[in-house]
Motif scaffolding. Structure first.
Motif, PDB file in Angstrom:
ATOM      1  N   LEU A   9      -2.943   6.183  -0.367  1.00  0.00           N
ATOM      2  CA  LEU A   9      -2.454   4.867   0.041  1.00  0.00           C
ATOM      3  C   LEU A   9      -1.095   4.690  -0.615  1.00  0.00           C
ATOM      4  CD1 LEU A   9      -3.052   2.141   1.468  1.00  0.00           C
ATOM      5  CD2 LEU A   9      -3.904   1.326  -0.748  1.00  0.00           C
ATOM      6  N   HIS A  10      -0.066   4.640   0.214  1.00  0.00           N
ATOM      7  CA  HIS A  10       1.295   4.442  -0.294  1.00  0.00           C
ATOM      8  C   HIS A  10       1.663   2.962  -0.250  1.00  0.00           C
ATOM      9  CE1 HIS A  10       2.263   8.825   0.589  1.00  0.00           C
ATOM     10  NE2 HIS A  10       2.641   8.642  -0.660  1.00  0.00           N
ATOM     11  N   ASP A  11       2.261   2.493  -1.317  1.00  0.00           N
ATOM     12  CA  ASP A  11       2.902   1.180  -1.358  1.00  0.00           C
ATOM     13  C   ASP A  11       4.355   1.444  -0.979  1.00  0.00           C
ATOM     14  OD1 ASP A  11       4.077  -1.249  -1.977  1.00  0.00           O
ATOM     15  OD2 ASP A  11       3.141  -1.409  -3.951  1.00  0.00           O
ATOM     16  N   HIS A  12       4.715   1.031   0.229  1.00  0.00           N
ATOM     17  CA  HIS A  12       5.996   1.396   0.819  1.00  0.00           C
ATOM     18  C   HIS A  12       6.870   0.143   0.933  1.00  0.00           C
ATOM     19  CE1 HIS A  12       7.822   4.196   4.145  1.00  0.00           C
ATOM     20  NE2 HIS A  12       8.664   3.951   3.168  1.00  0.00           N
ATOM     21  N   ARG A  13       8.070   0.207   0.458  1.00  0.00           N
ATOM     22  CA  ARG A  13       8.956  -0.954   0.388  1.00  0.00           C
ATOM     23  C   ARG A  13       9.966  -1.036   1.530  1.00  0.00           C
ATOM     24  NH1 ARG A  13       6.774  -4.653  -2.146  1.00  0.00           N
ATOM     25  NH2 ARG A  13       4.886  -3.494  -2.236  1.00  0.00           N
ATOM     26  N   VAL A  14      10.058  -0.017   2.388  1.00  0.00           N
ATOM     27  CA  VAL A  14      11.081   0.027   3.441  1.00  0.00           C
ATOM     28  C   VAL A  14      10.404   0.248   4.787  1.00  0.00           C
ATOM     29  CG1 VAL A  14      13.071   1.363   4.263  1.00  0.00           C
ATOM     30  CG2 VAL A  14      12.814   0.908   1.828  1.00  0.00           C
ATOM     31  N   HIS A  18       4.943  -2.910   2.885  1.00  0.00           N
ATOM     32  CA  HIS A  18       3.687  -2.645   3.584  1.00  0.00           C
ATOM     33  C   HIS A  18       2.983  -1.486   2.879  1.00  0.00           C
ATOM     34  CE1 HIS A  18       6.372   0.355   5.391  1.00  0.00           C
ATOM     35  NE2 HIS A  18       5.279   1.050   5.681  1.00  0.00           N
ATOM     36  N   PHE A  19       1.798  -1.180   3.322  1.00  0.00           N
ATOM     37  CA  PHE A  19       1.062  -0.045   2.794  1.00  0.00           C
ATOM     38  C   PHE A  19       0.855   0.963   3.911  1.00  0.00           C
ATOM     39  CE2 PHE A  19       0.226  -3.327  -0.199  1.00  0.00           C
ATOM     40  CZ  PHE A  19       0.085  -2.672  -1.413  1.00  0.00           C
ATOM     41  N   ASP A  20       0.816   2.239   3.552  1.00  0.00           N
ATOM     42  CA  ASP A  20       0.532   3.314   4.488  1.00  0.00           C
ATOM     43  C   ASP A  20      -0.765   3.984   4.070  1.00  0.00           C
ATOM     44  OD1 ASP A  20       2.902   3.194   6.124  1.00  0.00           O
ATOM     45  OD2 ASP A  20       4.004   4.059   4.447  1.00  0.00           O
ATOM     46  N   LEU A  21      -1.761   3.936   4.932  1.00  0.00           N
ATOM     47  CA  LEU A  21      -3.032   4.618   4.701  1.00  0.00           C
ATOM     48  C   LEU A  21      -2.964   5.966   5.392  1.00  0.00           C
ATOM     49  CD1 LEU A  21      -5.991   4.730   3.747  1.00  0.00           C
ATOM     50  CD2 LEU A  21      -6.608   3.589   5.895  1.00  0.00           C
ATOM     51  N   ARG A  22      -3.242   7.036   4.640  1.00  0.00           N
ATOM     52  CA  ARG A  22      -3.167   8.384   5.196  1.00  0.00           C
ATOM     53  C   ARG A  22      -4.468   9.122   4.890  1.00  0.00           C
ATOM     54  NH1 ARG A  22       2.117   8.032   6.345  1.00  0.00           N
ATOM     55  NH2 ARG A  22       3.535   7.213   4.788  1.00  0.00           N
ATOM     56  N   TRP A  32      -1.583   5.212   9.166  1.00  0.00           N
ATOM     57  CA  TRP A  32      -1.496   3.850   9.690  1.00  0.00           C
ATOM     58  C   TRP A  32      -0.697   3.007   8.710  1.00  0.00           C
ATOM     59  CZ3 TRP A  32      -5.710   6.899   9.410  1.00  0.00           C
ATOM     60  CH2 TRP A  32      -6.333   7.242  10.625  1.00  0.00           C
ATOM     61  N   ALA A  33       0.208   2.207   9.241  1.00  0.00           N
ATOM     62  CA  ALA A  33       0.888   1.195   8.430  1.00  0.00           C
ATOM     63  C   ALA A  33      -0.008  -0.040   8.423  1.00  0.00           C
ATOM     64  CB  ALA A  33       2.249   0.864   9.028  1.00  0.00           C
ATOM     65  N   VAL A  34      -0.218  -0.598   7.238  1.00  0.00           N
ATOM     66  CA  VAL A  34      -1.061  -1.792   7.082  1.00  0.00           C
ATOM     67  C   VAL A  34      -0.185  -2.837   6.380  1.00  0.00           C
ATOM     68  CG1 VAL A  34      -3.263  -2.679   6.257  1.00  0.00           C
ATOM     69  CG2 VAL A  34      -3.059  -0.253   6.845  1.00  0.00           C
ATOM     70  N   PRO A  35       0.446  -3.729   7.164  1.00  0.00           N
ATOM     71  CA  PRO A  35       1.439  -4.645   6.600  1.00  0.00           C
ATOM     72  C   PRO A  35       0.950  -5.482   5.419  1.00  0.00           C
ATOM     73  CG  PRO A  35       1.566  -4.687   8.986  1.00  0.00           C
ATOM     74  CD  PRO A  35       0.354  -3.869   8.618  1.00  0.00           C
ATOM     75  N   ARG A  36      -0.298  -5.936   5.437  1.00  0.00           N
ATOM     76  CA  ARG A  36      -0.780  -6.819   4.374  1.00  0.00           C
ATOM     77  C   ARG A  36      -1.680  -6.101   3.372  1.00  0.00           C
ATOM     78  NH1 ARG A  36      -3.624 -11.314   6.914  1.00  0.00           N
ATOM     79  NH2 ARG A  36      -3.710 -12.148   4.820  1.00  0.00           N
ATOM     80  N   GLY A  37      -1.764  -4.799   3.455  1.00  0.00           N
ATOM     81  CA  GLY A  37      -2.593  -4.035   2.524  1.00  0.00           C
ATOM     82  C   GLY A  37      -4.039  -3.985   2.979  1.00  0.00           C
ATOM     83  N   LEU A  38      -4.818  -3.143   2.328  1.00  0.00           N
ATOM     84  CA  LEU A  38      -6.223  -2.995   2.683  1.00  0.00           C
ATOM     85  C   LEU A  38      -6.977  -4.283   2.394  1.00  0.00           C
ATOM     86  CD1 LEU A  38      -5.210  -0.082   2.672  1.00  0.00           C
ATOM     87  CD2 LEU A  38      -7.410   0.579   1.737  1.00  0.00           C
ATOM     88  N   PRO A  39      -7.919  -4.657   3.267  1.00  0.00           N
ATOM     89  CA  PRO A  39      -8.683  -5.891   3.050  1.00  0.00           C
ATOM     90  C   PRO A  39      -9.502  -5.796   1.763  1.00  0.00           C
ATOM     91  CG  PRO A  39      -9.434  -4.743   5.043  1.00  0.00           C
ATOM     92  CD  PRO A  39      -8.319  -3.960   4.482  1.00  0.00           C
ATOM     93  N   ARG A  46      -7.383  -6.685   8.730  1.00  0.00           N
ATOM     94  CA  ARG A  46      -5.926  -6.572   8.641  1.00  0.00           C
ATOM     95  C   ARG A  46      -5.405  -5.720   9.786  1.00  0.00           C
ATOM     96  NH1 ARG A  46      -4.777  -7.416   2.948  1.00  0.00           N
ATOM     97  NH2 ARG A  46      -5.977  -9.280   2.483  1.00  0.00           N
ATOM     98  N   LEU A  47      -4.256  -6.083  10.298  1.00  0.00           N
ATOM     99  CA  LEU A  47      -3.584  -5.293  11.308  1.00  0.00           C
ATOM    100  C   LEU A  47      -3.323  -3.896  10.764  1.00  0.00           C
ATOM    101  CD1 LEU A  47      -1.997  -5.119  14.027  1.00  0.00           C
ATOM    102  CD2 LEU A  47       0.003  -5.905  12.717  1.00  0.00           C
ATOM    103  N   ALA A  48      -3.570  -2.875  11.583  1.00  0.00           N
ATOM    104  CA  ALA A  48      -3.240  -1.487  11.247  1.00  0.00           C
ATOM    105  C   ALA A  48      -2.457  -0.920  12.422  1.00  0.00           C
ATOM    106  CB  ALA A  48      -4.508  -0.675  11.005  1.00  0.00           C
ATOM    107  N   ILE A  49      -1.335  -0.309  12.134  1.00  0.00           N
ATOM    108  CA  ILE A  49      -0.458   0.221  13.170  1.00  0.00           C
ATOM    109  C   ILE A  49      -0.414   1.736  13.027  1.00  0.00           C
ATOM    110  CG2 ILE A  49       1.882   0.200  14.107  1.00  0.00           C
ATOM    111  CD1 ILE A  49       2.110  -2.599  12.568  1.00  0.00           C
TER     112      ILE A  49
END
Length: 116
Positions: A9-14, A18-22, A32-39, A46-49
């Protein structure tokens, strides 16, 4: 015995925080990008893209804008056409999530039923 598949799980600033779940699967990291982090609780999906798969070297990748928030291994619990249920075994223990396909996109939800 086969190796357990990894996750990060990356905490991504750019471009914005958002967070990236891999999840490691099929020789790549499905992502998946998870804008608000894991529930943190059931009932707050939470939205996952879905974003392009990443190479396995991203399991340990960091830079000035991307930090590792959690890592470990994951296990598949159940999967069908609309839902993937999995457990992340990370730094804070084991937590079960469901990635659900809806008419509007993907939602990541913490399940009511959790591992003991």
């Amino acid at each position: 015995m086969t190796a357990r598949p990894s996750f990060v799980l990356h905490d991504h600033r750019v471009p914005r925080p958002h967070f990236d779940l891999r999840l490691e699967e099929g020789g790549v990291l499905r992502s998946w990008a998870v804008p608000r982090g894991l529930p943190t609780r059931p009932g707050q999906p939470r939205l996952a893209i879905a974003v392009p798969d990443h190479d396995l070297d991203h399991l340990t990748y960091t830079d000035d804008t991307k930090l590792i928030a959690d890592h470990g291994w994951w296990e598949l619990v159940d999967r069908d056409d609309r839902r993937t249920v999995f457990v992340l075994h990370g730094l804070r223990g084991a937590i079960r999530y469901a990635l659900i396909t809806t008419d509007d996109g993907l939602l990541l939800s913490r399940t009511k039923e959790q591992p003991h």
